[in-house]
Design an enzyme around this catalytic site. Structure first.
Site, PDB file in Angstrom:
ATOM      1  N   SER A 124      10.321 -38.219  -8.422  1.00 50.45           N
ATOM      2  CA  SER A 124       9.881 -39.609  -8.331  1.00 50.45           C
ATOM      3  C   SER A 124       8.404 -39.642  -8.643  1.00 50.45           C
ATOM      4  O   SER A 124       7.793 -38.599  -8.882  1.00 50.45           O
ATOM      5  CB  SER A 124      10.139 -40.167  -6.929  1.00 50.45           C
ATOM      6  OG  SER A 124       9.815 -41.543  -6.870  1.00 50.45           O
ATOM      7  N   ARG A 370      14.630 -38.775 -14.733  1.00 51.12           N
ATOM      8  CA  ARG A 370      15.728 -39.334 -13.946  1.00 51.12           C
ATOM      9  C   ARG A 370      15.903 -40.801 -14.302  1.00 51.12           C
ATOM     10  O   ARG A 370      14.986 -41.446 -14.825  1.00 51.12           O
ATOM     11  CB  ARG A 370      15.479 -39.205 -12.442  1.00 51.12           C
ATOM     12  CG  ARG A 370      14.212 -39.894 -11.981  1.00 51.12           C
ATOM     13  CD  ARG A 370      14.175 -40.113 -10.475  1.00 51.12           C
ATOM     14  NE  ARG A 370      15.085 -41.168 -10.059  1.00 51.12           N
ATOM     15  CZ  ARG A 370      15.037 -41.740  -8.847  1.00 51.12           C
ATOM     16  NH1 ARG A 370      14.153 -41.342  -7.959  1.00 51.12           N
ATOM     17  NH2 ARG A 370      15.877 -42.698  -8.535  1.00 51.12           N
ATOM     18  N   THR A 406      11.664 -45.455  -1.980  1.00 52.16           N
ATOM     19  CA  THR A 406      11.933 -44.448  -0.959  1.00 52.16           C
ATOM     20  C   THR A 406      12.023 -45.070   0.431  1.00 52.16           C
ATOM     21  O   THR A 406      12.908 -44.726   1.220  1.00 52.16           O
ATOM     22  CB  THR A 406      10.852 -43.355  -0.978  1.00 52.16           C
ATOM     23  OG1 THR A 406      10.819 -42.742  -2.272  1.00 52.16           O
ATOM     24  CG2 THR A 406      11.130 -42.296   0.065  1.00 52.16           C
ATOM     25  N   CYS A 564      18.390 -39.026 -24.660  1.00 53.51           N
ATOM     26  CA  CYS A 564      18.424 -37.906 -23.726  1.00 53.51           C
ATOM     27  C   CYS A 564      17.052 -37.237 -23.668  1.00 53.51           C
ATOM     28  O   CYS A 564      16.507 -36.840 -24.705  1.00 53.51           O
ATOM     29  CB  CYS A 564      19.481 -36.880 -24.134  1.00 53.51           C
ATOM     30  SG  CYS A 564      19.467 -35.382 -23.112  1.00 53.51           S
ATOM     31  N   CYS A 590      20.613 -29.838 -19.539  1.00 58.24           N
ATOM     32  CA  CYS A 590      20.693 -31.087 -18.781  1.00 58.24           C
ATOM     33  C   CYS A 590      19.818 -31.054 -17.536  1.00 58.24           C
ATOM     34  O   CYS A 590      19.844 -30.095 -16.755  1.00 58.24           O
ATOM     35  CB  CYS A 590      22.146 -31.355 -18.398  1.00 58.24           C
ATOM     36  SG  CYS A 590      22.396 -32.895 -17.499  1.00 58.24           S
ATOM     37  N   CYS A 593      19.677 -36.454 -15.351  1.00 58.14           N
ATOM     38  CA  CYS A 593      19.111 -37.802 -15.258  1.00 58.14           C
ATOM     39  C   CYS A 593      20.176 -38.883 -15.351  1.00 58.14           C
ATOM     40  O   CYS A 593      19.979 -39.999 -14.908  1.00 58.14           O
ATOM     41  CB  CYS A 593      18.052 -38.020 -16.335  1.00 58.14           C
ATOM     42  SG  CYS A 593      18.714 -38.225 -18.013  1.00 58.14           S
ATOM     43  N   CYS A 596      22.713 -40.629 -20.226  1.00 57.12           N
ATOM     44  CA  CYS A 596      23.807 -40.689 -21.205  1.00 57.12           C
ATOM     45  C   CYS A 596      24.971 -41.499 -20.684  1.00 57.12           C
ATOM     46  O   CYS A 596      25.613 -42.261 -21.429  1.00 57.12           O
ATOM     47  CB  CYS A 596      24.268 -39.282 -21.583  1.00 57.12           C
ATOM     48  SG  CYS A 596      24.756 -38.255 -20.176  1.00 57.12           S
TER      49      CYS A 596
END
Length: 621
Positions: A124, A370, A406, A564, A590, A593, A596
């Site tokens: 984050s 992400r 959060t 991506c 990968c 995140c 896709c």
């Protein structure tokens, strides 16, 4: 080295057993062996937690089924199972045990996490508002929470290619007085320690891959995926069946666009009467900068260049302690141009004169990406269903103008925990538990109040005036209307549905990375620490293998090779058809995140969990 631990269980001799093991061995094997050694039949809970076995089989399409796939799965019965050890999941676990400990009751709480260790998949900004933390652990400072750098200066800028224009006055929603610049990765590790101290059992390296249902359709828990399958779903020598976790209440805290949450939303029609979710992709680097350029407590948010006026997004830069700077870029996934390349937009952003001067002379420590929920109030689904509930970012509690979620995620977990505790310990008739009280309590909480006030921000981008219209409306809203407008805007479309055919769009020329502040994609991916075991089923499932070439590539220019942020998707020459292309999936790259799964124009990709422990291994993110 990361560690996981078994639940506190009682041996036949009556003495408690607590074991810790390194990740260098098969976790499921250790789980099996230690439970066998204890010959356990019942967990120590007055509410009835039993160890049983299951005959649910792994799903394979082969005509002949390997007998190992039909062996019984181990089952662990508990009171509450929480899927995901992020801020929401761990807050829920801590709150459950707090309530039980105060009243002297025993509630078994298990948290499972797909990352190899707590925080390894957590990424984050992050500037954290400690409101929920103050409620959960009022003495967090004395406990050594890693909130070390308070925000000392806020700055908001509109960028052109060369200029950086300050935006004043700074709206109250964008002010961070009393907030802290943190590594959410480190915060989650610390929160895990607090959970352990109150008696929560955490299984890291276990990926929930299946929702389990009772005969009446209610949720009875989850199962982790089988370990040791090859790419054709056939057992290898190290094959281990997954483990079933059955509970009275299952809380799903998977984060944005959770793979199991997606199936729950469909099964229970949780979006009925709600609007669709809308998303963004956030890409981030952690830098160690020249001490002379470090401004502890400085928070920058920027809009404008390098994006065009039709695309919503912007950059951030946060100065932590110890010469650490967190820098990132966020792009909403409802962009239209299939040639847009979010990773390269981020690299371009760092070349802006006002950004470059801070980074030059420094070094990158970590890279990651992400997806984020941006839908806000209108897009929160129904949160409860028989046997379980959605908490945290898997439901979508991000406050977009604040660029924070959060605190809301933690509060949602706490409220769900309170409802679950009351339901489990009450003397109500037996049957599936539906946490109606959670849905009601969160609607009456400061979470909904906060999100309602900013409900019109994100939809206001969807006008012919684009970002400029958004900036004007946002200013009006924050300075004058303050959430009291008598109208509520709607999100007009699914993110994937707005992508235009390539022939209608202009290709975007991106500069080559200079290797100083901008980098090649694969070089960045190497800094994510991502790792996936070889020869396992690909966790990026393409439903129709013809569609990527016949539709996505030929009509839309193959946008998956650009959206991506880890170079997973690549169109290469087809060896069997030299004049044709095929989609190659580099699943080992990968970073989880899930972009896709969201942005694929044909909705032909399903992101599912790989083997537990695989994926990125973020540091200081």
């Amino acid at each position: 080295m990361g560690f996981w631990r078994l639940p506190r269980i009682t041996s036949l001799s009556g003495f408690p057993i607590r074991a810790r093991f390194p990740f260098t061995l098969s976790q499921t094997s250790l789980l099996h062996k230690n439970l066998q050694l204890s010959r356990l039949k019942k967990l120590n809970s007055p509410y009835g937690s039993f160890l049983t076995s299951s005959r649910n089989f792994a799903s394979v399409s082969n005509q002949e089924v390997d007998p190992r796939l039909t062996t019984e799965r181990m089952v662990i019965d508990t009171d509450v199972i929480i899927v995901g050890a992020g801020p929401a999941g761990l807050s829920a676990a801590i709150r459950l045990k707090q309530l039980a400990n105060v009243e002297g009751k025993e509630i078994n709480v298990i948290v499972i996490e797909k990352a190899s260790q707590l925080g390894a998949h957590t990424l984050s900004g992050a500037v954290i508002e400690p409101r929920a933390l103050n409620e959960l652990l009022p003495d967090w400072k004395e406990r050594g929470a890693p909130l070390n750098q308070p925000v000392l200066k806020d700055d908001m800028r509109f960028l052109t290619e060369k200029l950086s224009i300050p935006l004043r006055p700074l709206p109250s929603l964008m002010r961070n007085k009393g907030n802290y610049i943190v590594s959410l990765n480190n915060f989650v590790k610390w929160l895990g320690e607090q959970a352990e101290q109150v008696g929560v059992d955490v299984y890291a390296g276990f990926a929930a891959s299946e929702v389990l249902y009772n005969e009446d359709g209610s949720v009875r828990g989850i199962a982790t995926n089988d370990m040791g399958l090859d790419k054709d779903f056939k057992p290898k020598e190290n094959f281990e069946r997954g483990v079933e976790f059955q509970a009275k209440v299952t809380l799903f805290a998977e984060g944005c666009h959770g793979s199991l949450t997606k199936t729950l939303i469909r099964k229970f029609n949780l979006r009925e009467g709600k609007q669709q979710q809308t998303y963004a992709i956030g890409i981030k680097e952690v830098w160690e900068v020249d001490p002379a350029k470090h401004v502890p407590g400085y928070v920058l948010h920027a809009a404008g260049w390098p994006l065009d006026y039709k695309t919503y997004g912007g950059g951030f830069m946060y100065h932590m302690e110890n010469n650490i700077v967190q820098i990132g870029f966020i792009i909403s996934l409802d962009y239209e141009n299939p040639y847009l390349y979010p990773y390269k937009e981020f690299q371009r952003y760092k070349t802006h004169p006002s950004i470059r001067k801070c980074l030059e002379g420094g070094k990158v420590i970590c890279y990651g990406a992400r997806a984020l929920n941006e839908g806000g109030y209108q897009s929160i689904p129904k949160l409860v269903f028989p046997g379980g509930a959605l908490i945290g970012c898997t439901a979508g509690f991000l406050n977009l103008p604040k660029i924070k979620g959060t605190h809301n995620a933690m509060k949602s977990g706490m409220l769900a925990a309170e409802a679950a505790y009351d339901a489990i310990t009450s003397n109500s008739p037996h049957g599936p538990i539906t946490l109606t009280a959670y849905e009601e309590s969160i609607k009456n909480s400061w979470v909904y109040e906060e999100l309602y006030k900013v409900r019109n921000f994100r939809p206001s981008i969807n006008t012919p005036f684009g970002v400029y219209g958004f900036i004007l409306y946002a200013g009006l809203e924050m300075l004058f209307l303050k959430g009291k407008a008598p109208w509520t805007f709607k999100h007009r479309h699914e993110d994937y549905a707005v992508l235009k055919p390539a022939k209608e769009c202009k290709p975007i020329e991106y500069p080559k990375p200079d290797g100083v502040v901008a980098f090649d994609l694969l070089e960045s991916v190497s800094r994510s620490g991502t790792f996936h075991k070889e020869n396992q089923p690909v966790h990026l499932r393409v439903r129709d293998k013809k569609i990527p070439v016949e539709r996505n590539l030929k009509i839309f220019g193959g946008p998956e090779q650009r959206f991506c942020p880890a170079g997973v998707y690549e169109f290469v020459d087809d060896e069997n058809n030299p004049s044709e292309k095929r989609l190659q999936i580099n699943s080992q790259n990968c970073v989880h995140c899930k972009t896709c799964d969201i942005k694929d124009v044909s909705q032909n990709i399903d992101w599912v969990t790989p083997e537990g422990g695989d994926g990125p291994k973020y540091e200081m993110t």
